[in-house]
Scaffold this motif. Structure first.
Motif, PDB file in Angstrom:
ATOM      1  N   MET A   1       0.851  -1.162   0.000  1.00  0.00           N
ATOM      2  CA  MET A   1       0.000   0.000   0.000  1.00  0.00           C
ATOM      3  C   MET A   1       0.900   1.229   0.000  1.00  0.00           C
ATOM      4  N   GLN A   2       0.633   2.131  -0.881  1.00  0.00           N
ATOM      5  CA  GLN A   2       1.419   3.351  -0.999  1.00  0.00           C
ATOM      6  C   GLN A   2       0.854   4.441  -0.091  1.00  0.00           C
ATOM      7  N   ALA A   3       1.604   5.523   0.056  1.00  0.00           N
ATOM      8  CA  ALA A   3       1.138   6.653   0.853  1.00  0.00           C
ATOM      9  C   ALA A   3      -0.006   7.372   0.147  1.00  0.00           C
ATOM     10  N   ALA A   4      -0.053   7.297  -1.168  1.00  0.00           N
ATOM     11  CA  ALA A   4      -1.128   7.972  -1.891  1.00  0.00           C
ATOM     12  C   ALA A   4      -1.667   7.006  -2.942  1.00  0.00           C
ATOM     13  N   PRO A   5      -2.949   7.000  -3.248  1.00  0.00           N
ATOM     14  CA  PRO A   5      -3.995   7.801  -2.626  1.00  0.00           C
ATOM     15  C   PRO A   5      -4.268   7.300  -1.213  1.00  0.00           C
ATOM     16  N   LEU A   6      -4.305   8.211  -0.320  1.00  0.00           N
ATOM     17  CA  LEU A   6      -4.277   7.872   1.095  1.00  0.00           C
ATOM     18  C   LEU A   6      -5.514   7.195   1.646  1.00  0.00           C
ATOM     19  N   PRO A   7      -6.437   7.943   2.187  1.00  0.00           N
ATOM     20  CA  PRO A   7      -7.542   7.300   2.914  1.00  0.00           C
ATOM     21  C   PRO A   7      -8.370   6.352   2.050  1.00  0.00           C
ATOM     22  N   ALA A   8      -8.575   6.696   0.784  1.00  0.00           N
ATOM     23  CA  ALA A   8      -9.402   5.840  -0.070  1.00  0.00           C
ATOM     24  C   ALA A   8      -8.769   4.463  -0.246  1.00  0.00           C
ATOM     25  N   GLN A   9      -7.474   4.423  -0.498  1.00  0.00           N
ATOM     26  CA  GLN A   9      -6.801   3.139  -0.676  1.00  0.00           C
ATOM     27  C   GLN A   9      -6.824   2.339   0.626  1.00  0.00           C
ATOM     28  N   ALA A  10      -6.587   3.012   1.753  1.00  0.00           N
ATOM     29  CA  ALA A  10      -6.615   2.321   3.039  1.00  0.00           C
ATOM     30  C   ALA A  10      -8.007   1.773   3.319  1.00  0.00           C
ATOM     31  N   GLN A  11      -9.027   2.528   2.971  1.00  0.00           N
ATOM     32  CA  GLN A  11     -10.397   2.052   3.192  1.00  0.00           C
ATOM     33  C   GLN A  11     -10.685   0.833   2.327  1.00  0.00           C
ATOM     34  N   ASN A  12     -10.165   0.815   1.105  1.00  0.00           N
ATOM     35  CA  ASN A  12     -10.322  -0.368   0.250  1.00  0.00           C
ATOM     36  C   ASN A  12      -9.682  -1.597   0.893  1.00  0.00           C
ATOM     37  N   VAL A  13      -8.514  -1.410   1.499  1.00  0.00           N
ATOM     38  CA  VAL A  13      -7.832  -2.511   2.184  1.00  0.00           C
ATOM     39  C   VAL A  13      -8.683  -2.996   3.351  1.00  0.00           C
ATOM     40  N   VAL A  14      -9.206  -2.064   4.143  1.00  0.00           N
ATOM     41  CA  VAL A  14     -10.046  -2.418   5.293  1.00  0.00           C
ATOM     42  C   VAL A  14     -11.286  -3.174   4.825  1.00  0.00           C
ATOM     43  N   ASP A  15     -11.966  -2.662   3.811  1.00  0.00           N
ATOM     44  CA  ASP A  15     -13.180  -3.308   3.308  1.00  0.00           C
ATOM     45  C   ASP A  15     -12.887  -4.720   2.814  1.00  0.00           C
ATOM     46  N   ALA A  16     -11.796  -4.876   2.057  1.00  0.00           N
ATOM     47  CA  ALA A  16     -11.432  -6.202   1.535  1.00  0.00           C
ATOM     48  C   ALA A  16     -11.055  -7.147   2.673  1.00  0.00           C
ATOM     49  N   ALA A  17     -10.337  -6.640   3.660  1.00  0.00           N
ATOM     50  CA  ALA A  17      -9.940  -7.471   4.797  1.00  0.00           C
ATOM     51  C   ALA A  17     -11.172  -7.951   5.561  1.00  0.00           C
ATOM     52  N   LYS A  18     -12.085  -7.047   5.820  1.00  0.00           N
ATOM     53  CA  LYS A  18     -13.304  -7.434   6.549  1.00  0.00           C
ATOM     54  C   LYS A  18     -14.130  -8.426   5.746  1.00  0.00           C
ATOM     55  N   ALA A  19     -14.258  -8.197   4.447  1.00  0.00           N
ATOM     56  CA  ALA A  19     -15.021  -9.111   3.596  1.00  0.00           C
ATOM     57  C   ALA A  19     -14.382 -10.501   3.567  1.00  0.00           C
ATOM     58  N   GLY A  20     -13.058 -10.548   3.690  1.00  0.00           N
ATOM     59  CA  GLY A  20     -12.338 -11.818   3.658  1.00  0.00           C
ATOM     60  C   GLY A  20     -12.155 -12.451   5.025  1.00  0.00           C
ATOM     61  N   GLY A  21     -12.678 -11.823   6.070  1.00  0.00           N
ATOM     62  CA  GLY A  21     -12.545 -12.384   7.408  1.00  0.00           C
ATOM     63  C   GLY A  21     -11.179 -12.185   8.040  1.00  0.00           C
ATOM     64  N   VAL A  22     -10.402 -11.247   7.513  1.00  0.00           N
ATOM     65  CA  VAL A  22      -9.072 -10.973   8.057  1.00  0.00           C
ATOM     66  C   VAL A  22      -9.232 -10.198   9.366  1.00  0.00           C
ATOM     67  N   ASN A  23      -8.536 -10.647  10.403  1.00  0.00           N
ATOM     68  CA  ASN A  23      -8.650  -9.948  11.686  1.00  0.00           C
ATOM     69  C   ASN A  23      -7.332  -9.354  12.170  1.00  0.00           C
ATOM     70  N   ARG A  24      -6.275  -9.471  11.345  1.00  0.00           N
ATOM     71  CA  ARG A  24      -4.960  -8.917  11.695  1.00  0.00           C
ATOM     72  C   ARG A  24      -4.294  -8.367  10.454  1.00  0.00           C
ATOM     73  N   ILE A  25      -3.712  -7.185  10.597  1.00  0.00           N
ATOM     74  CA  ILE A  25      -2.949  -6.588   9.495  1.00  0.00           C
ATOM     75  C   ILE A  25      -1.645  -6.059  10.065  1.00  0.00           C
ATOM     76  N   VAL A  26      -0.556  -6.315   9.350  1.00  0.00           N
ATOM     77  CA  VAL A  26       0.725  -5.690   9.650  1.00  0.00           C
ATOM     78  C   VAL A  26       0.955  -4.681   8.544  1.00  0.00           C
ATOM     79  N   VAL A  27       1.141  -3.426   8.930  1.00  0.00           N
ATOM     80  CA  VAL A  27       1.256  -2.364   7.932  1.00  0.00           C
ATOM     81  C   VAL A  27       2.637  -1.728   7.984  1.00  0.00           C
ATOM     82  N   LEU A  28       3.188  -1.490   6.795  1.00  0.00           N
ATOM     83  CA  LEU A  28       4.440  -0.755   6.690  1.00  0.00           C
ATOM     84  C   LEU A  28       4.089   0.718   6.802  1.00  0.00           C
ATOM     85  N   SER A  29       4.442   1.294   7.912  1.00  0.00           N
ATOM     86  CA  SER A  29       4.166   2.704   8.179  1.00  0.00           C
ATOM     87  C   SER A  29       5.476   3.465   8.037  1.00  0.00           C
TER      88      SER A  29
END
Length: 142
Positions: A1-29
């Motif tokens: 995940m890149q720094a940009a586009p910011l919130p929209a891309q992060a929200q896509n990751v969150v939505d996909a994770a929730k839809a897939g039953g993912v309960n843990r994420i390690v993020v490169l910050s």
């Protein structure tokens, strides 16, 4: 995940994770998200990280200082001018090898107890961009 586009891309990751039953994420910050005053890139990445923080998913943040692979960006100016342009000029950084970051990510994903934590990743020694360039130039063959 890149720094940009910011919130929209992060929200896509969150939505996909929730839809897939993912309960843990390690993020490169970035270390820039926890130092003050925050640099521009740190502010951008922090905006992305807030979306992840607010998601309800267990997040672990890996916050490297500088990626050693970013030195590849210097190649053209080294070849053409013999110079490295460093925005911290002449600041000290402690670059981390992406391989080491991947090892940390694998550890925190496969061991419990890291959820909700953030880890700053640094090398032991700090150096300026000039020192790093001088120490990584190939030596002449003898």
């Amino acid at each position: 995940m890149q720094a940009a586009p910011l919130p929209a891309q992060a929200q896509n990751v969150v939505d996909a994770a929730k839809a897939g039953g993912v309960n843990r994420i390690v993020v490169l910050s970035s270390i820039g998200t926890v130092i003050h005053p925050r640099p521009i890139i740190g502010e951008m990445i922090n905006t992305r990280d807030e979306v992840l923080r607010d998601s309800g998913i267990a997040i672990t943040y890996l916050r490297p200082n500088t990626l050693s692979s970013n030195a590849l960006w210097w190649k053209n100016s080294i070849d053409s001018e013999g110079k490295v342009y460093d925005p911290t000029d002449p600041g000290l950084t402690s670059p981390v090898d992406p391989y080491d970051i991947a090892r940390v990510a694998a550890t925190v994903l496969t061991q419990s107890g890291h959820e909700g934590h953030g880890y700053t990743l640094n090398r032991r020694a700090e150096a300026t961009a000039r020192n790093r360039r001088e120490n990584t130039r190939p030596s002449p063959q003898r």
